[in-house]
Design an enzyme around this catalytic site. Structure first.
Site, PDB file in Angstrom:
ATOM      1  N   HIS A 192      88.572 117.671  62.771  1.00  0.00           N
ATOM      2  CA  HIS A 192      89.531 118.679  63.236  1.00  0.00           C
ATOM      3  C   HIS A 192      89.536 119.957  62.397  1.00  0.00           C
ATOM      4  CE1 HIS A 192      92.049 117.170  59.938  1.00  0.00           C
ATOM      5  NE2 HIS A 192      92.638 118.337  59.988  1.00  0.00           N
TER       6      HIS A 192
HETATM    7  C1  UD1 Z   1      96.849 121.489  60.366  1.00  0.00           C
HETATM    8  C2  UD1 Z   1      96.676 121.856  58.884  1.00  0.00           C
HETATM    9  C3  UD1 Z   1      95.614 120.951  58.285  1.00  0.00           C
HETATM   10  C4  UD1 Z   1      95.959 119.485  58.514  1.00  0.00           C
HETATM   11  C5  UD1 Z   1      96.159 119.251  60.009  1.00  0.00           C
HETATM   12  C6  UD1 Z   1      96.524 117.810  60.310  1.00  0.00           C
HETATM   13  C7  UD1 Z   1      97.084 124.267  58.537  1.00  0.00           C
HETATM   14  C8  UD1 Z   1      96.468 125.568  58.176  1.00  0.00           C
HETATM   15  N1  UD1 Z   1      96.225 123.227  58.712  1.00  0.00           N
HETATM   16  O1  UD1 Z   1      95.618 121.713  60.986  1.00  0.00           O
HETATM   17  O2  UD1 Z   1      95.527 121.201  56.902  1.00  0.00           O
HETATM   18  O3  UD1 Z   1      94.885 118.689  58.035  1.00  0.00           O
HETATM   19  O4  UD1 Z   1      97.203 120.124  60.470  1.00  0.00           O
HETATM   20  O5  UD1 Z   1      96.366 117.506  61.671  1.00  0.00           O
HETATM   21  O6  UD1 Z   1      98.287 124.203  58.637  1.00  0.00           O
HETATM   22  N2  UD1 Z   1      97.329 121.843  68.699  1.00  0.00           N
HETATM   23  C9  UD1 Z   1      97.767 121.172  69.807  1.00  0.00           C
HETATM   24  N3  UD1 Z   1      98.890 120.396  69.695  1.00  0.00           N
HETATM   25  C10 UD1 Z   1      99.585 120.280  68.532  1.00  0.00           C
HETATM   26  C11 UD1 Z   1      99.137 120.989  67.412  1.00  0.00           C
HETATM   27  C12 UD1 Z   1      98.000 121.763  67.509  1.00  0.00           C
HETATM   28  O7  UD1 Z   1      97.168 121.253  70.877  1.00  0.00           O
HETATM   29  O8  UD1 Z   1     100.586 119.554  68.505  1.00  0.00           O
HETATM   30  C13 UD1 Z   1      96.094 122.669  68.820  1.00  0.00           C
HETATM   31  C14 UD1 Z   1      96.382 124.109  69.086  1.00  0.00           C
HETATM   32  O9  UD1 Z   1      95.374 124.619  69.872  1.00  0.00           O
HETATM   33  C15 UD1 Z   1      96.320 124.732  67.721  1.00  0.00           C
HETATM   34  C16 UD1 Z   1      95.222 123.916  67.070  1.00  0.00           C
HETATM   35  O10 UD1 Z   1      95.387 122.599  67.604  1.00  0.00           O
HETATM   36  O11 UD1 Z   1      96.067 126.108  67.774  1.00  0.00           O
HETATM   37  C17 UD1 Z   1      95.266 123.847  65.580  1.00  0.00           C
HETATM   38  O12 UD1 Z   1      96.564 123.441  65.140  1.00  0.00           O
HETATM   39  P1  UD1 Z   1      97.106 123.928  63.725  1.00  0.00           P
HETATM   40  O13 UD1 Z   1      98.468 123.404  63.522  1.00  0.00           O
HETATM   41  O14 UD1 Z   1      96.869 125.398  63.583  1.00  0.00           O
HETATM   42  O15 UD1 Z   1      96.104 123.305  62.694  1.00  0.00           O
HETATM   43  P2  UD1 Z   1      95.493 121.841  62.567  1.00  0.00           P
HETATM   44  O16 UD1 Z   1      94.050 121.913  62.883  1.00  0.00           O
HETATM   45  O17 UD1 Z   1      96.292 120.799  63.262  1.00  0.00           O
END
Ligand code: UD1
Length: 350
Positions: free
Chosen positions: A203
């Site tokens: 991820h």
């Molecule tokens: C975040 C943390 C990472 C951690 C991870 C655990 C940051 C910078 N990174 O990364 O360190 O290892 O969480 O999972 O905070 N999305 C969904 N549903 C959700 C959440 C996210 O669809 O409930 C999708 C969205 O398109 C979003 C993308 O995933 O833009 C990334 O989510 P984000 O919270 O930015 O970062 P993670 O990759 O989850």
């Protein structure tokens, strides 16, 4: 009674908060805040249900967005909560956008900040998490390092006041929830036998972009063994966007809840991952780890021979899966599973 605000927002933070909130609640009024950075139930609500964390008092519902937009929304929405609650401590966890945003808002209001998992460094400032860590540590009042490496990293940046090596709350979680995960039917549901499959997760931002994503898809699809891959929504969206799909013996399954994931991990022959937390969880459960990055914050797992860094190199991935890293034993690198009590003592003197 002291009041402690505990700020979570995404999957690994629920796991870190669970043991600490239990330890703190014995001596303090714990007010939970959920930023809503993770909002899919599979990444958020299921953790409240499984880990028995009290529901948050405040939900900020910030959702997804660019790093700046998300961080800004959390800053704006948490400030009135901090002003209204006036906590004695604002506890933040790890290295996410929720961590830095909550810490920055608290610092500007003069509210003491306790950073759980302080001092970790990958020394790669192209990672958003590395920026979040360095900045959060710079403004925290109390820095709770999971191992001496964290304290050493902080000392190298001139931070020595308020640093405590307390062990790792994820070791507490593994101790508390590992035996419960044994009762999960996650393997049976997928028709898996213990030791008969590789567990994989992807991820990390850099690995969900090209060319890394395509390389990882090809590398895992070429493996000559069963691979189970619980998919993060970000990765699922990236595969769609790039027109890519896993093949071969890779089974893509929905994101696993914590106990199910722990059961899958404990039953796996080896873990292949780019997650920070999962590298350590593999160590706690005695499972060899192959890390799809060229650096790690959890250097102890590599030094101790239980983890190998392969980035997106297909040959190195295949070789490591064929001959996983195997340390002579699995010593407690991150404390004794009682970090939460130590943190409660540091914050509350109890
Ligand atoms: C975040 C943390 C990472 C951690 C991870 C655990 C940051 C910078 N990174 O990364 O360190 O290892 O969480 O999972 O905070 N999305 C969904 N549903 C959700 C959440 C996210 O669809 O409930 C999708 C969205 O398109 C979003 C993308 O995933 O833009 C990334 O989510 P984000 O919270 O930015 O970062 P993670 O990759 O989850």
């Amino acid at each position: 009674m002291a009041k402690v605000l505990s700020v979570v927002g995404n999957r690994p933070q629920y796991v870190k908060a669970a043991p600490l909130c239990v330890a703190l609640a014995a001596h303090a009024d714990v007010v939970g805040v959920d930023t809503g950075q993770h909002y899919d139930p599979e990444l958020s609500q299921v953790f409240y249900d499984e880990l028995g964390i009290a529901p948050p008092v405040h939900r900020l519902e910030v959702g997804s967005g660019s790093h700046a937009a998300m961080t800004a929304r959390i800053l704006e929405r948490i400030e009135p909560v901090l002003v209204a609650e006036q906590p004695d401590w604002c506890v933040v966890y790890g290295d996410t956008n929720s961590t830095i945003a909550a810490a920055l808002a608290a610092a500007k209001l003069g509210i003491p900040i306790a950073h759980v998992e302080a001092g970790l460094r990958s020394f790669d400032r192209s990672m958003p998490e590395e920026l979040n860590r360095v900045l959060t540590d710079a403004i925290s009042t109390v820095l709770l390092a999971p191992s001496q490496t964290g304290a050493d990293n902080l000392a190298a940046e001139g931070i020595t006041d308020g640093v405590h090596v307390v062990g790792d709350v994820m070791a507490d979680a593994a101790r508390l929830f590992g035996p419960i995960a044994e009762r999960s039917d996650a393997l049976a549901q997928l028709g898996l036998e213990p030791g008969g499959y590789v567990l994989a997760t992807i991820h990390r931002e850099a690995n969900t972009r090209q060319p890394a994503l395509g390389r990882l898809v090809a590398a895992l699809s070429a493996l000559d063994c069963d691979v189970v891959l619980p998919i993060h929504p970000r990765t699922a969206a990236a595969l769609d966007r790039e027109g890519l799909a896993f093949g071969g013996r890779v089974r893509v399954v929905p994101p696993a809840p914590y106990l199910g994931f722990t059961a899958l991990l404990r039953g796996a022959r080896v873990l292949v991952t780019d997650s920070g937390g999962a590298q350590k969880e593999a160590w706690f459960h005695g499972v060899p780890c192959i890390t799809l990055r060229d650096r790690t914050e959890w250097v102890e797992t590599v030094e101790a021979g239980g983890n190998v860094l392969v980035a997106d190199d297909a040959e190195a991935i295949a070789a490591a899966v064929a001959h996983p890293p195997q340390p002579a034993d699995w010593p407690a690198l991150y404390g004794d599973g009682h970090a939460a009590e130590r943190i409660a003592h540091v914050l509350l003197g109890s």
